[in-house]
Design a protein around this motif. Structure first.
Motif, PDB file in Angstrom:
ATOM      1  N   LEU A 163       0.775  -1.249   0.047  1.00 52.52           N
ATOM      2  CA  LEU A 163      -0.132  -0.009   0.134  1.00 52.52           C
ATOM      3  C   LEU A 163       0.828   1.139   0.092  1.00 52.52           C
ATOM      4  CD1 LEU A 163      -2.925   1.108   0.177  1.00 52.52           C
ATOM      5  CD2 LEU A 163      -2.481   1.438   2.713  1.00 52.52           C
ATOM      6  N   SER A 164       1.963   1.209   0.755  1.00 47.54           N
ATOM      7  CA  SER A 164       2.800   2.405   0.855  1.00 47.54           C
ATOM      8  C   SER A 164       3.635   2.453  -0.461  1.00 47.54           C
ATOM      9  CB  SER A 164       3.673   2.478   1.887  1.00 47.54           C
ATOM     10  OG  SER A 164       3.199   2.443   3.138  1.00 47.54           O
ATOM     11  N   LEU A 165       3.829   1.721  -1.222  1.00 50.92           N
ATOM     12  CA  LEU A 165       4.525   1.666  -2.408  1.00 50.92           C
ATOM     13  C   LEU A 165       3.758   2.296  -3.401  1.00 50.92           C
ATOM     14  CD1 LEU A 165       6.921   0.697  -4.107  1.00 50.92           C
ATOM     15  CD2 LEU A 165       5.519  -1.291  -4.620  1.00 50.92           C
ATOM     16  N   ILE A 166       2.589   1.878  -3.404  1.00 51.95           N
ATOM     17  CA  ILE A 166       1.553   2.337  -4.326  1.00 51.95           C
ATOM     18  C   ILE A 166       1.111   3.918  -4.067  1.00 51.95           C
ATOM     19  CG2 ILE A 166      -0.911   2.286  -5.362  1.00 51.95           C
ATOM     20  CD1 ILE A 166      -0.837  -0.773  -5.001  1.00 51.95           C
ATOM     21  N   GLU A 167       0.769   4.077  -2.574  1.00 53.13           N
ATOM     22  CA  GLU A 167       0.580   5.596  -2.445  1.00 53.13           C
ATOM     23  C   GLU A 167       1.766   6.474  -2.674  1.00 53.13           C
ATOM     24  OE1 GLU A 167      -1.322   8.104   1.190  1.00 53.13           O
ATOM     25  OE2 GLU A 167      -1.201   5.916   1.512  1.00 53.13           O
ATOM     26  N   GLY A 168       2.722   5.864  -2.313  1.00 53.21           N
ATOM     27  CA  GLY A 168       4.100   6.747  -2.476  1.00 53.21           C
ATOM     28  C   GLY A 168       4.232   7.268  -3.871  1.00 53.21           C
ATOM     29  N   ALA A 174       1.586  13.379  -8.029  1.00 57.11           N
ATOM     30  CA  ALA A 174       0.433  13.831  -7.896  1.00 57.11           C
ATOM     31  C   ALA A 174      -0.096  14.869  -8.799  1.00 57.11           C
ATOM     32  CB  ALA A 174       0.287  14.660  -6.315  1.00 57.11           C
ATOM     33  N   GLN A 175       0.671  15.289  -9.673  1.00 58.19           N
ATOM     34  CA  GLN A 175       0.069  16.505 -10.595  1.00 58.19           C
ATOM     35  C   GLN A 175      -0.781  15.864 -11.869  1.00 58.19           C
ATOM     36  OE1 GLN A 175       3.178  15.393 -10.353  1.00 58.19           O
ATOM     37  NE2 GLN A 175       4.260  14.845 -12.245  1.00 58.19           N
ATOM     38  N   LYS A 176      -0.657  14.314 -11.767  1.00 57.82           N
ATOM     39  CA  LYS A 176      -1.469  13.831 -13.022  1.00 57.82           C
ATOM     40  C   LYS A 176      -2.312  12.621 -12.513  1.00 57.82           C
ATOM     41  CE  LYS A 176       2.483  10.831 -14.412  1.00 57.82           C
ATOM     42  NZ  LYS A 176       3.127  10.306 -15.545  1.00 57.82           N
ATOM     43  N   GLY A 177      -3.214  12.302 -13.246  1.00 58.90           N
ATOM     44  CA  GLY A 177      -4.015  10.971 -12.822  1.00 58.90           C
ATOM     45  C   GLY A 177      -3.294   9.835 -13.659  1.00 58.90           C
ATOM     46  N   HIS A 178      -3.729   8.778 -12.852  1.00 62.18           N
ATOM     47  CA  HIS A 178      -3.270   7.289 -13.258  1.00 62.18           C
ATOM     48  C   HIS A 178      -4.307   6.111 -13.657  1.00 62.18           C
ATOM     49  CE1 HIS A 178       0.657   8.728 -12.381  1.00 62.18           C
ATOM     50  NE2 HIS A 178       0.324   9.198 -11.356  1.00 62.18           N
ATOM     51  N   THR A 179      -4.113   5.440 -14.503  1.00 62.13           N
ATOM     52  CA  THR A 179      -4.949   4.310 -14.639  1.00 62.13           C
ATOM     53  C   THR A 179      -4.250   3.064 -13.735  1.00 62.13           C
ATOM     54  OG1 THR A 179      -3.707   3.306 -16.588  1.00 62.13           O
ATOM     55  CG2 THR A 179      -5.673   4.976 -16.903  1.00 62.13           C
ATOM     56  N   CYS A 180      -5.065   1.940 -13.545  1.00 61.80           N
ATOM     57  CA  CYS A 180      -4.432   0.779 -13.091  1.00 61.80           C
ATOM     58  C   CYS A 180      -3.293   0.401 -13.795  1.00 61.80           C
ATOM     59  CB  CYS A 180      -5.322  -0.364 -12.580  1.00 61.80           C
ATOM     60  SG  CYS A 180      -6.494   0.198 -11.370  1.00 61.80           S
ATOM     61  N   ASP A 181      -3.299   0.136 -15.057  1.00 58.44           N
ATOM     62  CA  ASP A 181      -2.177  -0.428 -15.941  1.00 58.44           C
ATOM     63  C   ASP A 181      -1.063   0.660 -15.658  1.00 58.44           C
ATOM     64  OD1 ASP A 181      -5.070  -0.709 -17.317  1.00 58.44           O
ATOM     65  OD2 ASP A 181      -3.679  -2.098 -18.313  1.00 58.44           O
ATOM     66  N   ASP A 182      -1.187   2.060 -15.772  1.00 59.27           N
ATOM     67  CA  ASP A 182       0.045   2.857 -15.497  1.00 59.27           C
ATOM     68  C   ASP A 182       0.618   2.729 -14.334  1.00 59.27           C
ATOM     69  OD1 ASP A 182       1.607   5.184 -15.865  1.00 59.27           O
ATOM     70  OD2 ASP A 182       0.202   6.171 -14.535  1.00 59.27           O
ATOM     71  N   HIS A 186       4.570   0.931 -13.292  1.00 60.61           N
ATOM     72  CA  HIS A 186       5.687   1.816 -12.605  1.00 60.61           C
ATOM     73  C   HIS A 186       5.888   1.132 -11.266  1.00 60.61           C
ATOM     74  CE1 HIS A 186       4.697   4.873 -15.288  1.00 60.61           C
ATOM     75  NE2 HIS A 186       5.640   5.513 -15.381  1.00 60.61           N
ATOM     76  N   VAL A 187       5.256   0.320 -10.528  1.00 68.27           N
ATOM     77  CA  VAL A 187       5.416  -0.285  -9.384  1.00 68.27           C
ATOM     78  C   VAL A 187       5.786  -1.538  -9.188  1.00 68.27           C
ATOM     79  CG1 VAL A 187       4.038   1.606  -8.096  1.00 68.27           C
ATOM     80  CG2 VAL A 187       3.235  -0.420  -8.669  1.00 68.27           C
ATOM     81  N   VAL A 194      -3.054  -4.221  -8.264  1.00 68.56           N
ATOM     82  CA  VAL A 194      -3.178  -2.739  -8.311  1.00 68.56           C
ATOM     83  C   VAL A 194      -4.425  -2.212  -8.075  1.00 68.56           C
ATOM     84  CG1 VAL A 194      -2.921  -0.510  -9.244  1.00 68.56           C
ATOM     85  CG2 VAL A 194      -0.994  -2.123  -9.233  1.00 68.56           C
ATOM     86  N   ARG A 195      -5.458  -2.731  -8.853  1.00 68.46           N
ATOM     87  CA  ARG A 195      -7.145  -2.525  -8.805  1.00 68.46           C
ATOM     88  C   ARG A 195      -7.480  -2.802  -7.294  1.00 68.46           C
ATOM     89  NH1 ARG A 195      -8.314  -5.306 -12.787  1.00 68.46           N
ATOM     90  NH2 ARG A 195      -8.048  -3.455 -14.174  1.00 68.46           N
ATOM     91  N   ARG A 196      -6.942  -3.936  -6.566  1.00 72.34           N
ATOM     92  CA  ARG A 196      -7.553  -3.929  -5.001  1.00 72.34           C
ATOM     93  C   ARG A 196      -6.920  -3.197  -4.254  1.00 72.34           C
ATOM     94  NH1 ARG A 196      -5.679  -9.289  -2.931  1.00 72.34           N
ATOM     95  NH2 ARG A 196      -7.190  -8.800  -1.389  1.00 72.34           N
ATOM     96  N   TYR A 197      -5.990  -2.709  -4.296  1.00 75.35           N
ATOM     97  CA  TYR A 197      -5.357  -1.271  -3.466  1.00 75.35           C
ATOM     98  C   TYR A 197      -6.075  -0.154  -3.899  1.00 75.35           C
ATOM     99  CZ  TYR A 197      -1.963  -4.608  -1.512  1.00 75.35           C
ATOM    100  OH  TYR A 197      -1.315  -5.326  -0.845  1.00 75.35           O
ATOM    101  N   MET A 198      -6.410  -0.001  -5.148  1.00 79.80           N
ATOM    102  CA  MET A 198      -6.867   1.484  -5.765  1.00 79.80           C
ATOM    103  C   MET A 198      -8.260   1.475  -4.917  1.00 79.80           C
ATOM    104  SD  MET A 198      -4.471   2.672  -6.902  1.00 79.80           S
ATOM    105  CE  MET A 198      -5.105   4.278  -7.599  1.00 79.80           C
ATOM    106  N   ASN A 199      -8.965   0.396  -5.167  1.00 78.18           N
ATOM    107  CA  ASN A 199     -10.463   0.191  -4.356  1.00 78.18           C
ATOM    108  C   ASN A 199     -10.407   0.426  -3.098  1.00 78.18           C
ATOM    109  OD1 ASN A 199     -11.629  -0.454  -6.918  1.00 78.18           O
ATOM    110  ND2 ASN A 199     -11.411  -2.904  -6.749  1.00 78.18           N
ATOM    111  N   TYR A 200      -9.300   0.025  -2.247  1.00 76.75           N
ATOM    112  CA  TYR A 200      -9.232   0.485  -0.858  1.00 76.75           C
ATOM    113  C   TYR A 200      -9.005   1.609  -0.757  1.00 76.75           C
ATOM    114  CZ  TYR A 200      -7.334   0.509   3.728  1.00 76.75           C
ATOM    115  OH  TYR A 200      -7.008   0.770   5.272  1.00 76.75           O
ATOM    116  N   LEU A 201      -8.033   2.338  -1.471  1.00 72.83           N
ATOM    117  CA  LEU A 201      -7.678   3.885  -1.229  1.00 72.83           C
ATOM    118  C   LEU A 201      -8.820   4.759  -1.564  1.00 72.83           C
ATOM    119  CD1 LEU A 201      -4.287   3.847  -2.750  1.00 72.83           C
ATOM    120  CD2 LEU A 201      -4.618   4.101  -0.421  1.00 72.83           C
ATOM    121  N   VAL A 202      -9.512   4.260  -2.491  1.00 68.92           N
ATOM    122  CA  VAL A 202     -10.829   4.985  -2.731  1.00 68.92           C
ATOM    123  C   VAL A 202     -11.850   5.098  -1.605  1.00 68.92           C
ATOM    124  CG1 VAL A 202     -12.992   5.253  -4.110  1.00 68.92           C
ATOM    125  CG2 VAL A 202     -10.896   4.834  -5.232  1.00 68.92           C
TER     126      VAL A 202
END
Length: 236
Positions: A163-168, A174-182, A186-187, A194-202
């Protein structure tokens, strides 16, 4: 900037593997390797490094005794343990000495890569200037739920380091938006993970999600990290 790295490991095969893993990341360079503790202690007294990859079981002195000696002499390099020592007493002793990560043999490259990425993100966060609580939580590898106004535990199957890796990464860009693929590219994780962690962060209101219909094809979800000063981030 290259992070100067030292490997201290008595098994030459593991030393070679660790070195290959480290040097696959172009942010690091291995400046020295040691197969015993005493030469490493002598060298590190006068040669500053950023990161030490350290084993526990070695001749002359254990990794635990070596790290205690290094700390006593003011050597403050970050340490990632790579060892077969899996007992609670040893792990707890190293945690008290502030190791960055602890990898139990055998492990895969993805787990080693995660340890290096986490190290980099902590370094970047700590040297980036003024802190918010959310930023500090991320740097310390805690779940960054303070800004989300939530103290709930993470769902089963999610890991705080991942989670820290993705959020970091999201905060660094932070200046741009990202898709799960993007994000996944990178990570170094799968899109499904990634999609599971993004759902949690949302859910935790740490990020926002919007549907992008201007893709020329199938719509996709775009994620943005919330501004820590955004009042929505503290809504119940």
């Amino acid at each position: 900037m290259l992070y100067r790295t030292v490997i201290i490991e008595d098994d030459s095969v593991i030393t070679h593997l660790n070195r290959r893993y480290v040097e696959m990341d172009n942010r690091f360079c291995v400046v020295q390797t040691f197969s015993a503790a005493h030469p490493a202690l002598f060298w590190l007294r006068s040669n500053p490094v950023d990161l030490i990859i350290l084993d526990v079981y070695m001749p002359q002195m254990s990794g635990l005794d070596l790290l205690r000696a290094l700390r006593a002499e003011g050597v403050d390099a970050d340490v990632i343990m790579v060892t077969s020592a899996d007992d609670a007493t040893t792990i707890e002793a190293f945690m008290r000495l502030g190791v960055t990560d602890y990898l139990i043999k055998p492990f895969g490259y993805e787990r080693f890569q995660l340890a290096l990425k986490t190290f980099c993100q902590r370094r970047n966060a700590i040297h980036s200037g003024k802190f918010t609580q959310t930023k500090l939580d991320s740097a310390l590898l805690h779940i960054s739920s303070t800004g989300a106004g939530s103290s709930s535990a993470m769902p089963k199957g999610l890991q705080s380091q991942t989670l820290s890796l993705i959020e970091g990464y999201l905060r660094d860009t932070a200046q741009k938006g990202h898709t799960c693929d993007d994000i996944a590219s990178h990570v170094g994780l799968s899109v499904v993970t990634v999609r599971r962690y993004m759902n949690y962060l949302v859910e935790q209101r740490i990020i926002t999600s919007d549907m992008d219909y201007n893709t020329g094809g199938r719509p996709c979800i775009i994620y943005h990290i919330r501004d820590t000063d955004d009042p929505l981030s503290t809504e119940p």
